[in-house]
Design a protein around this motif. Structure first.
Motif, PDB file in Angstrom:
ATOM      1  N   ARG A  76      38.320  76.777  63.431  1.00 30.37           N
ATOM      2  CA  ARG A  76      37.788  77.973  63.635  1.00 30.37           C
ATOM      3  C   ARG A  76      36.484  77.861  64.113  1.00 30.37           C
ATOM      4  N   LYS A  77      35.783  78.852  64.663  1.00 34.86           N
ATOM      5  CA  LYS A  77      34.353  79.005  65.203  1.00 34.86           C
ATOM      6  C   LYS A  77      33.350  79.013  64.140  1.00 34.86           C
ATOM      7  N   SER A  78      33.560  79.525  62.800  1.00 32.15           N
ATOM      8  CA  SER A  78      32.714  79.709  61.815  1.00 32.15           C
ATOM      9  C   SER A  78      32.462  78.521  61.086  1.00 32.15           C
ATOM     10  N   GLY A  79      31.507  78.603  60.291  1.00 31.36           N
ATOM     11  CA  GLY A  79      31.385  77.194  59.552  1.00 31.36           C
ATOM     12  C   GLY A  79      32.024  77.215  58.316  1.00 31.36           C
ATOM     13  N   GLY A  80      31.778  76.607  57.072  1.00 33.10           N
ATOM     14  CA  GLY A  80      32.248  76.526  56.149  1.00 33.10           C
ATOM     15  C   GLY A  80      33.493  75.272  55.958  1.00 33.10           C
ATOM     16  N   GLY A  81      34.061  75.693  54.891  1.00 34.01           N
ATOM     17  CA  GLY A  81      35.105  74.356  54.476  1.00 34.01           C
ATOM     18  C   GLY A  81      36.490  74.731  54.664  1.00 34.01           C
ATOM     19  N   CYS A  82      37.324  73.603  54.624  1.00 37.45           N
ATOM     20  CA  CYS A  82      38.794  73.496  55.099  1.00 37.45           C
ATOM     21  C   CYS A  82      39.579  74.297  54.068  1.00 37.45           C
ATOM     22  N   VAL A  83      40.150  75.222  54.692  1.00 37.81           N
ATOM     23  CA  VAL A  83      41.427  76.129  53.771  1.00 37.81           C
ATOM     24  C   VAL A  83      42.790  75.969  54.047  1.00 37.81           C
ATOM     25  N   TYR A  84      43.637  75.895  53.025  1.00 36.32           N
ATOM     26  CA  TYR A  84      45.059  76.130  53.275  1.00 36.32           C
ATOM     27  C   TYR A  84      45.445  77.342  53.077  1.00 36.32           C
ATOM     28  N   SER A  85      46.287  78.162  53.943  1.00 36.74           N
ATOM     29  CA  SER A  85      46.954  79.510  54.034  1.00 36.74           C
ATOM     30  C   SER A  85      48.069  79.512  53.993  1.00 36.74           C
ATOM     31  N   ASP A  86      48.809  80.419  53.263  1.00 39.22           N
ATOM     32  CA  ASP A  86      50.405  80.879  53.367  1.00 39.22           C
ATOM     33  C   ASP A  86      50.336  82.178  52.982  1.00 39.22           C
ATOM     34  N   LYS A  87      51.604  82.464  52.969  1.00 34.11           N
ATOM     35  CA  LYS A  87      51.794  84.122  52.848  1.00 34.11           C
ATOM     36  C   LYS A  87      51.300  84.483  51.508  1.00 34.11           C
ATOM     37  N   GLY A  88      51.140  83.785  50.335  1.00 37.30           N
ATOM     38  CA  GLY A  88      50.498  84.205  49.311  1.00 37.30           C
ATOM     39  C   GLY A  88      49.013  84.284  49.237  1.00 37.30           C
ATOM     40  N   ASN A  89      48.303  83.812  50.407  1.00 38.10           N
ATOM     41  CA  ASN A  89      46.908  84.202  50.654  1.00 38.10           C
ATOM     42  C   ASN A  89      46.817  84.996  51.544  1.00 38.10           C
ATOM     43  N   ILE A  90      45.856  86.352  51.226  1.00 43.47           N
ATOM     44  CA  ILE A  90      45.677  87.368  51.825  1.00 43.47           C
ATOM     45  C   ILE A  90      44.265  87.066  52.663  1.00 43.47           C
ATOM     46  N   MET A  91      44.279  87.045  53.835  1.00 38.26           N
ATOM     47  CA  MET A  91      42.910  86.553  54.688  1.00 38.26           C
ATOM     48  C   MET A  91      42.219  88.225  54.972  1.00 38.26           C
ATOM     49  N   LEU A  92      41.066  88.177  54.815  1.00 38.21           N
ATOM     50  CA  LEU A  92      40.270  89.323  55.059  1.00 38.21           C
ATOM     51  C   LEU A  92      39.346  89.267  55.885  1.00 38.21           C
ATOM     52  N   SER A  93      39.351  90.299  56.879  1.00 42.87           N
ATOM     53  CA  SER A  93      38.310  90.134  58.043  1.00 42.87           C
ATOM     54  C   SER A  93      37.541  91.365  58.108  1.00 42.87           C
ATOM     55  N   PHE A  94      36.230  91.157  58.123  1.00 44.79           N
ATOM     56  CA  PHE A  94      35.215  92.577  58.110  1.00 44.79           C
ATOM     57  C   PHE A  94      34.322  92.345  59.433  1.00 44.79           C
TER      58      PHE A  94
END
Length: 347
Positions: A76-94
């Motif tokens: 991704r283009k933002s900073g921060g750490g490594c994330v694992y995502s699946d259908k049980g992880n709701i991603m939020l965008s503001f």
């Protein structure tokens, strides 16, 4: 705040489509959300690992396991750490028109924690970017500054498969120790078990769709009590897909060349992990690359540090002298010359 919807049939996209959607909405925020308006949307993806703009993919991801299991990998283009995502992880965008990163980040994360508390959870802000429930992480967040707006995006662990999470990502020992836990698994938790044990109306939030609707209501309710929905068009989707191509470029995915002679790193309170990689020639610094999970508000810290240190002997006093007075906080908030010098001398 407007709740952004995709056209019917435009779902189950790969993760970078939604990152591109954030960029598109940010660039067209006045048209989509109205002048001065804000936007919000949620998304879920098939098993995927997403790592920060400045991270070294091989150092953060269990590459053989992800390839074997078909887990997708994106930067991704933002900073921060490594994330694992699946259908049980709701991603939020503001997406907000404010470019005051600190206050925007603070406001959105506090509102998110407040929504969890309202639902009966013992939620609190922690560190730079986390939200904890009973001391364990349920949400990690990052920001991406645009020319005339800001994107804040993050995770909400509802019912994520933590066994897969642990196998897919490989954070450094320094990160784990800094959080005072023995493993990633001990540091994170899902919100689902809390809702399953809850009494009253919050028990209904054990259904993931009900929980998502609850969050939408917390952020996007109109004065009349309805949800302020805005639907994108097929033309909007085509524009988003054009942005998406940049994320799929192998050069962007793989990142910059990380073949440096030495690598020195430290975990800095309030900033994150910083890895300073130096290319040396006869004991003199030729080039510096800065990686890690920090949040950058401006590109170019590598160029600036290289400019200051090119030709400098790899010695403590020489490095400190060359860096003295440098304005590094313009690239990474709160970063000082003394901090970088300390990392570079961490042998």
């Amino acid at each position: 705040m407007k709740h952004i919807l995709l056209p019917e049939g435009c779902s189950d996209r790969r993760l970078v489509f939604y990152l591109s959607m954030e960029e598109y909405v940010a660039a067209n925020l006045d048209r989509i959300a109205g002048e001065g308006g804000e936007a919000f949307f949620m998304w879920q993806v098939q098993p995927t690992v997403i790592f920060g703009r400045n991270q070294v993919m091989e150092a953060e991801v269990n590459m053989p396991y992800c390839r074997e299991k078909g887990i997708q990998l994106y930067r991704r283009k933002s900073g921060g750490g490594c994330v694992y995502s699946d259908k049980g992880n709701i991603m939020l965008s503001f997406i907000t028109p404010s470019t005051d990163v600190a206050s925007t980040f603070e406001r959105i994360l506090e509102n998110l924690a407040a929504a969890l508390r309202k639902a009966g959870l013992n939620a609190e802000r922690s560190g730079r970017n986390d939200i904890l429930v009973d001391g364990r992480k349920v949400s990690g967040n990052a920001y991406f500054l645009q020319p005339k707006s800001s994107i804040v995006h993050g995770t909400m662990l509802f019912n994520t498969d933590f066994e897969e999470l642990v196998r897919a990502i490989t954070p450094s020992e320094e990160k784990i120790k800094s959080k005072g836990v023995a493993s990633v698994r001990q540091h994170v938790t899902n919100v689902l078990p809390y809702f399953e044990k809850a009494e009253g109306w919050s028990r209904e939030l054990s259904d993931i769709e009900a929980y998502k609707n609850y969050l939408i209501g917390e952020f996007c309710t109109t004065a009349e009590g309805g949800i302020d929905n805005v639907s994108l068009t097929a033309d909007d989707v085509r524009e988003i897909e054009e942005i998406e191509k940049g994320y799929l470029d192998p050069a962007f995915l793989e990142g910059r060349n990380h073949s440096y002679s030495v690598s020195r790193k430290a975990k800095i309170e309030g900033i994150g992990e910083i890895i300073a990689e130096l290319e040396l020639d006869s004991g003199n610094i030729v080039k510096c690359h800065v990686a890690g999970d920090f949040f950058a508000v401006k590109e170019g810290i590598d160029i600036e540090i290289t400019r200051l240190l090119a030709g400098c002997p790899d010695k403590k006093e020489e490095i400190e002298t060359r860096l003295a007075g440098a304005d590094l906080a313009q690239f990474i908030p709160h970063l000082t010359p003394e901090t970088i010098a300390e990392i570079l001398n961490n042998r």
